[in-house]
Motif scaffolding. Structure first.
Motif, mmCIF file in Angstrom:
data_model
loop_
_atom_site.group_PDB
_atom_site.id
_atom_site.type_symbol
_atom_site.label_atom_id
_atom_site.label_comp_id
_atom_site.label_asym_id
_atom_site.label_seq_id
_atom_site.Cartn_x
_atom_site.Cartn_y
_atom_site.Cartn_z
ATOM 1 N N LYS A 189 26.593 -43.517 61.319
ATOM 2 C CA LYS A 189 26.842 -44.761 61.162
ATOM 3 C C LYS A 189 26.216 -45.620 59.811
ATOM 4 N N LYS A 190 24.974 -45.640 59.479
ATOM 5 C CA LYS A 190 24.323 -46.187 58.453
ATOM 6 C C LYS A 190 23.077 -45.458 58.173
ATOM 7 N N ARG B 66 19.697 -46.397 55.718
ATOM 8 C CA ARG B 66 18.911 -47.485 54.960
ATOM 9 C C ARG B 66 17.574 -47.143 54.611
ATOM 10 N N GLU C 164 21.157 -49.260 51.212
ATOM 11 C CA GLU C 164 21.859 -48.927 52.464
ATOM 12 C C GLU C 164 23.379 -48.351 51.903
ATOM 13 N N ASN D 265 27.268 -47.233 54.396
ATOM 14 C CA ASN D 265 27.711 -47.082 55.682
ATOM 15 C C ASN D 265 28.916 -46.145 55.779
ATOM 16 N N ASP E 162 32.068 -44.101 58.299
ATOM 17 C CA ASP E 162 33.094 -44.471 59.300
ATOM 18 C C ASP E 162 33.380 -42.896 60.098
ATOM 19 N N SER F 159 21.588 -50.216 67.690
ATOM 20 C CA SER F 159 21.951 -50.387 66.368
ATOM 21 C C SER F 159 20.893 -50.915 65.154
ATOM 22 N N ASP G 288 21.325 -52.996 62.775
ATOM 23 C CA ASP G 288 21.376 -54.371 62.411
ATOM 24 C C ASP G 288 20.650 -55.132 63.689
#
Length: 617
Positions: A9-10, A12, A22, A24, A26, A98, A100
């Protein structure tokens, strides 16, 4: 459709002074496009490193000041995880949230970078996410049938393809190291069948002399005796069904006690609020009474003063003054009038009486109010006493009866659950005992017949159908792209590679080799998905189209139509899985609208220049 695997997903990078870079990703097709030296290869290295790679990403100048890498992944079932690792190396931290939502106080689990049966490791975690129910798997490491542990890194060879490997003439199954070819081939078979080579550990014994069979029997007997003793000592008194009934009864009983506890707790809480209100009201009323008593004392003082003035009137009138006792003026003038009004006693006397009457009325009202408030305080104190007594009674029932009773029920339920756990363990031991007895019978049969079992030959599996099914899935992508000769795709058993219209893949030019290599790994992912086999659920390809150099021969380069079809077809068919492509070739505008497209411009004044945000000097 398989629900195994996970998504990236990400990614960083964090460093000093809030330095952050970072990117992202999908589900479906992701294309990271940009010219050379924009960080695409470094991005690939970071993904590989965070999925258990031993080597840290290349220490390029741009990452000066960066210290930590985070990778957010999401399982197919929707669970989010974040992996943290220092760029310098070491263990992983795994957070069950997650990236974030990650905070300073977020709980984490330490994962070892090396696969271990005893320790929690990144390999075991990623294998479980990929769909492996058993992470203690083995593959053959050489022709002597020595075994080595299969780890998640064995899968990365089929999902993370860098720009050098993708153009290689070597089979996608093998690496450049000839010493590992047997292990690579064994790992490839495991991926296609979900069966490892652990049975080979018995084959060595079966291929030795009959004395080794006796050793086997001895070892099995020791295990059987130990299991039988454990089963005998742990055999439960009651059956699992009886325990279920008892648990259900206790749960109903606990529900009733909990309901009574909740009811009395609410009553006690209400009484506590009423007690606090009554005590506050008594306190404020007593304070008001104190002020009223002070006012009463003031009224009484005023009455004494006025009474004194009225009683002194007689004596004051008998005095014969030449001068006023208050202002010292001569009282009588020539015309006989008084020079001042201080001696107008009748008038003053009347005013004193009026004032006294007012004070008496006020005092009467005040006394009535004080009496009423005293009665109210007495009533409040009586009610307060009753409420405190009720509060103590409820507390005594809650703390002395219901709470201990509830605790006893909980302990009884826990005891029964522990007993059920013992029953389950006994069942498992009995199953293990049954398997051991079966194994012992097999060995005894071998000893009785005097047979020497060639385990390798007897265990040989015909993999032709697996390879044929894989070839069909590889053909699916090659045909979708319009690859030359893709109407006939076969698997070369000896070379462990594909033949395209009879021509070995390695004989094609660089550009065509990179695209057919891409079809190979994508075909494996599709094959595993259709057969519900373990697979991470994504593929990362570095430069599958522009892998060739400017000086390459014309036949090495793929056609523009093939390159266009490559992106268009993947954009249509990859919705349920994840494909990440790092490329110098830009897809068409129509494709870009339907995918996750990230562009590195290599220009600080336009868009995103590259993957890494460089520390400002």
């Amino acid at each position: 459709m398989s629900n195994k695997g996970f998504l990236i997903k990400k990614l960083r990078l964090l460093g000093e002074d809030n330095l952050k870079s970072e990117i992202n990703f999908d589900k479906g097709l992701n294309v990271v496009y940009g010219p050379t030296n924009t960080g695409k290869s470094f991005l690939f290295e970071c993904i590989n490193y965070m999925l258990g790679g031993k080597d840290s990403p290349e220490q390029i100048e741009q990452i000066s000041g960066y210290e930590t890498i985070f990778l957010e992944i999401e399982s197919t079932n929707g669970y989010e995880y974040t992996l943290e690792r220092q760029i310098s190396g070491g263990s992983f931290k795994k957070y069950n949230c997650s990236l974030d939502t990650l905070g300073i106080d977020s709980e984490f689990q330490i994962l070892s970078p090396k696969h271990s049966k005893q320790k929690d490791s990144i390999s075991k975690f990623l294998m479980q996410l990929s769909g492996f129910e058993d992470t203690d798997l083995f593959v053959k490491s050489n022709k002597k049938n020595d075994l080595k542990r299969f780890t998640y890194r064995g899968y990365n060879d089929f999902i993370l393809i860098n720009e050098m490997k993708i153009i290689s003439k070597e089979s996608p199954v093998y690496s450049d190291n000839n010493k590992t070819k047997t292990a690579k081939e064994s790992a490839f078979r495991l991926i296609l069948t979900n069966e490892d080579d652990s049975q080979l550990s018995w084959n060595h014994v079966n291929n030795n002399t009959s004395s080794l069979h006796k050793i086997q029997i001895g070892l099995i007997d020791k295990i059987i005796n130990k299991l039988e003793l454990n089963i005998l000592n742990a055999e439960p008194v009651q059956t699992d069904e009886n325990l279920d009934r008892i648990v259900k009864g206790l749960i109903i009983k606990r529900s009733g006690v909990s309901s009574e506890i909740a009811k009395l707790t609410n009553s006690r809480k209400k009484l506590w609020v009423d007690i606090q209100q009554d005590e506050s009201k008594i306190l404020s009323t007593n304070e008001l009474l104190k002020r009223f008593l002070l006012l009463k004392a003031q009224y009484e003082t005023d009455m004494e003063r006025i009474s004194f003035l009225l009683e002194g009137e007689h004596y004051f009138s008998l005095l014969n003054y030449e001068k006023c006792p208050q202002c010292n003026q001569t009282l009588t003038l020539n015309n006989g009038e008084l020079a001042c009004s201080h001696l107008e006693l009748d008038q003053k006397k009347e005013s004193y009486k009026v004032e006294l009457k007012k004070i008496l009325l006020h005092l009467e009202d005040l006394n009535n109010t004080i009496n009423s408030m005293n009665e109210e305080v007495e009533s409040l104190n009586n009610n307060l006493m009753l409420k405190k007594e009720n509060y103590k009674k409820i507390s005594k029932i809650l703390d002395g009866q219901l709470e201990p009773q509830n605790l006893v029920i909980e302990e009884e339920i826990q005891d029964i659950l522990n007993a059920q756990k013992v029953i389950s363990e006994v069942k498992q031991k009995k199953e293990t005992l049954s398997k051991l007895l079966d194994e012992k019978r097999k060995v005894l049969d071998l000893m009785e017949d005097g047979k020497q079992v060639d385990a390798i030959s007897s265990q040989q599996t015909d993999y032709s159908q697996y390879y044929k099914d894989l070839s069909e899935n590889i053909k699916y992508y090659l045909s979708g792209w319009g690859y030359p000769g893709s109407n006939n795709v076969e698997f070369d058993f000896n070379q462990k590679d594909i033949l395209i219209s009879g021509k070995p893949r390695r004989l094609f030019g660089k550009g065509y080799r990179s695209i057919s290599y891409s079809a190979f790994v994508l075909g494996i992912m599709k094959y595993c998905t259709l057969k519900d086999l373990p697979h991470p659920g994504f593929v990362v390809l570095d430069s599958p189209i522009t892998s060739y150099k400017d000086e390459d021969e014309a036949e090495d380069k793929t056609s523009d139509d093939l390159q266009t079809n490559f992106f268009e077809f993947l954009a249509r068919v990859s919705q349920n899985k994840q494909i990440i492509i790092l490329e110098n070739k830009k897809p068409s505008k129509e494709v870009i609208k339907n995918i996750n497209f990230i562009e590195f411009t290599k220009n600080h004044n336009r868009g995103r220049s590259g993957f890494i945000n460089v520390k400002k000097q």
